[in-house]
Design a protein around this motif. Structure first.
Motif, short mmCIF file in Angstrom:
data_model
loop_
_atom_site.label_atom_id
_atom_site.label_comp_id
_atom_site.label_asym_id
_atom_site.label_seq_id
_atom_site.Cartn_x
_atom_site.Cartn_y
_atom_site.Cartn_z
N PRO A 78 0.87 -1.08 -0.08
CA PRO A 78 0.08 0.05 -0.08
C PRO A 78 0.99 1.39 0.06
N ASN A 79 0.24 2.49 -0.08
CA ASN A 79 0.83 3.50 -0.03
C ASN A 79 -0.18 4.95 0.43
N CYS A 80 0.38 5.16 1.47
CA CYS A 80 -0.67 6.12 2.13
C CYS A 80 -0.96 7.65 1.21
N ASN A 81 -0.20 7.78 0.08
CA ASN A 81 -0.52 8.88 -0.89
C ASN A 81 -1.72 8.36 -1.43
N MET A 82 -2.00 7.30 -1.69
CA MET A 82 -3.13 7.08 -2.54
C MET A 82 -4.48 7.59 -2.19
N ILE A 83 -4.45 7.90 -0.67
CA ILE A 83 -5.70 8.61 -0.14
C ILE A 83 -5.57 9.84 0.62
N LEU A 108 2.61 -6.09 2.58
CA LEU A 108 4.20 -5.71 2.73
C LEU A 108 4.08 -4.13 3.14
N ASN A 109 4.75 -3.81 4.17
CA ASN A 109 5.05 -2.31 4.42
C ASN A 109 6.19 -1.61 3.77
N HIS A 110 6.13 -0.96 2.92
CA HIS A 110 7.09 -0.51 2.19
C HIS A 110 7.46 0.84 2.70
N GLU A 111 6.96 1.45 3.43
CA GLU A 111 7.57 2.60 4.12
C GLU A 111 7.32 2.54 5.58
N GLY A 112 6.31 3.69 6.03
CA GLY A 112 6.42 3.55 7.67
C GLY A 112 5.14 3.33 8.34
N ASP A 113 4.65 4.34 9.21
CA ASP A 113 3.60 4.23 10.01
C ASP A 113 2.10 4.37 9.32
N ALA A 114 2.40 5.30 8.26
CA ALA A 114 1.13 5.68 7.73
C ALA A 114 0.93 4.69 6.68
N GLU A 119 -0.58 1.76 9.01
CA GLU A 119 -1.95 1.85 9.40
C GLU A 119 -2.92 1.38 8.28
N ILE A 120 -2.56 1.78 7.03
CA ILE A 120 -3.55 0.96 6.09
C ILE A 120 -3.29 -0.30 6.12
N CYS A 121 -2.07 -1.32 6.36
CA CYS A 121 -1.95 -2.69 6.41
C CYS A 121 -2.79 -3.23 7.54
N ASN A 122 -2.90 -2.35 8.57
CA ASN A 122 -3.76 -2.92 9.63
C ASN A 122 -5.14 -2.72 9.42
N GLN A 123 -5.87 -1.59 8.55
CA GLN A 123 -7.15 -1.67 8.15
C GLN A 123 -7.57 -2.55 7.49
N VAL A 124 -6.54 -2.91 6.55
CA VAL A 124 -6.83 -4.17 5.48
C VAL A 124 -6.94 -5.38 6.34
N ALA A 125 -6.09 -5.37 7.25
CA ALA A 125 -6.08 -6.61 7.98
C ALA A 125 -7.31 -7.02 8.88
N ASN A 126 -7.77 -5.81 9.52
CA ASN A 126 -9.04 -6.10 10.07
C ASN A 126 -10.23 -6.36 9.28
N LEU A 127 -10.09 -5.60 8.22
CA LEU A 127 -11.27 -6.19 7.29
C LEU A 127 -11.26 -7.68 6.81
N LEU A 128 -10.06 -8.05 6.97
CA LEU A 128 -9.90 -9.72 6.76
C LEU A 128 -9.85 -10.41 7.97
N ASP A 129 -10.33 -9.74 9.05
CA ASP A 129 -10.52 -10.61 10.38
C ASP A 129 -9.07 -10.80 10.97
N GLY A 130 -7.99 -10.25 10.53
CA GLY A 130 -6.77 -10.59 10.97
C GLY A 130 -5.96 -11.68 10.38
N ASN A 131 -6.60 -12.17 9.53
CA ASN A 131 -6.14 -13.37 8.75
C ASN A 131 -5.25 -13.19 7.64
N ILE A 132 -4.24 -12.27 7.90
CA ILE A 132 -3.13 -12.09 6.55
C ILE A 132 -1.82 -11.64 7.30
#
Length: 385
Positions: free
Chosen positions: A209-214, A248-254, A257-270
């Motif tokens: 992901p990339n936080c600049n997308m949003i 894969l987090n290619h940068e930092g905290d921002a 956070e997107i990685c965590n949001q997506v993981a939550n939508l997948l019930d943490g199963n990633i």
């Protein structure tokens, strides 16, 4: 010779990969070259020391730039600072290699362009060199932006635009005698390393992901509403195809956070991977089945290593990158649905041996080698001066 490497850092793995690309080439050019890095929020003293850097001390705060005063510091004192503490100033620098990636254009603060322009002019007045390594540049459509670029950037020893749009932006913005050339992203020459812990990624598709997308930097506002859902759908598609999705987090905290949001939508199963070493990140990409990527240098790492790659864009640099490698159809729109993600991913895997694509990988690596020859010619001028 002391060379400042500018615009790199240690949080964004693409920026750190550019640093390693420069270091590898400087090592091959002359093992005696000293290089320096300036501190910033993403470049700690510990990180800079880890790569053997001297410390560039900058007398600049926002619009206040006092680096010109360093030329009045007695050389004996500057040598003492360098030899005792590893601290250098602008007066000690012979060449600046600017590897900013994408920092100059209407999307960015004017102060950044002003400071760089003043620095280029000062350095030239002192017979020093300023080189823009391949990066996205412009556009410079705002009146004051174009005026500052014309006055300052025109004095650089070499300006390397990373794609045709940036090349045209510079040609239209600098003086006729400016040294502007078109070269591809130069991280294509860097080889990744495979860590034992990541050696088996052959059935995994990386979602990068990339936080600049949003963010407000993305002129395509539709992505702000669809991006997180797109990443979730991508993970679901990967599973439907029998592969394993990995964030894969290619940068930092921002980005994290997107990685965590997506993981939550997948019930943490990633799985979420955060690797500090950019060479290992490139190795992870090289060993994966495919990538669905929003980070520019993640896309570069995939495209230049024959890894099937679907991309998203928040800047013209993505469109031009995918066009260069004859993979433009694999840059996705914000309206894309699950079925199309699936068909695009399958097609990217099936066409990975496309003749034109393979030829372009070889072509752009050769052009990067030519770029470094141009850079070394400038360095030779310093050595022989």
């Amino acid at each position: 010779m002391i060379i400042e490497i500018k615009g790199v850092q240690f949080v964004n793995k693409g920026a750190e990969l550019m640093l390693h690309a420069v270091l590898q080439q400087l090592e091959a050019y002359n093992k005696e070259v000293i290089f320096a890095l300036a501190p910033n929020g993403n470049s700690s003293y510990k990180d800079r020391m880890k790569v053997g850097s001297y410390q560039k001390f900058s007398f600049r705060k926002k619009s206040y730039d006092l680096n010109g005063l360093t030329y009045f510091i007695p050389k004996a004192i500057r040598n003492w600072l360098k030899n005792t503490f590893g601290i250098v100033t602008e007066a000690d620098i012979d060449v600046v290699l600017d590897a900013s990636g994408f920092s100059y254009g209407d999307q960015w603060p004017l102060i950044t362009i002003k400071n760089t322009s003043k620095e280029i002019v000062r350095l030239k007045q002192k017979n020093k060199k300023y080189i823009f390594l391949p990066q996205a540049l412009g556009p410079f459509n705002k009146g004051i932006y174009s005026e500052v670029v014309l006055k300052g950037f025109s004095e650089a020893s070499l300006i390397c635009a990373r794609e045709q749009a940036s090349f045209e932006n510079m040609i239209n913005s600098v003086s006729a005698n400016a040294n502007v050339k078109l070269y591809p992203d130069f991280t294509n020459l860097v080889k990744g390393t495979i860590d034992d812990g990541y050696s088996d990624h052959s059935d995994k598709v990386l979602l990068i992901p990339n936080c600049n997308m949003i963010s407000t930097r993305n002129s395509n506002s539709q992505w702000k509403d669809t991006y997180i859902e797109f990443l979730k759908n991508s993970a679901l598609v990967v599973r439907e195809l029998g592969y394993t999705p990995v964030l894969l987090n290619h940068e930092g905290d921002a980005d994290g956070e997107i990685c965590n949001q997506v993981a939550n939508l997948l019930d943490g199963n990633i799985e979420i991977v955060k690797e500090a070493d950019p060479l290992k990140v490139k190795g992870i990409i090289s060993s994966s089945k495919a990538i669905i990527c929003s980070r520019f240098h993640g896309c570069v790492s995939g495209l230049t290593q024959s890894v099937p790659c679907l991309g998203t864009s928040w800047s013209h640099k993505y469109e031009k990158l995918f066009e260069e490698y004859a993979r433009a159809e694999y840059l996705l729109s914000p309206k894309i649905q699950k079925d199309e993600i699936k068909s695009k991913l399958l097609a990217s895997i099936e066409t990975i041996d496309d003749e034109l694509y393979v030829k372009n990988i070889i072509k752009y690596k050769h052009e990067s080698e030519l770029m470094w020859q141009d850079v070394f010619s400038v360095l030779d001028e310093v050595n022989n001066g």
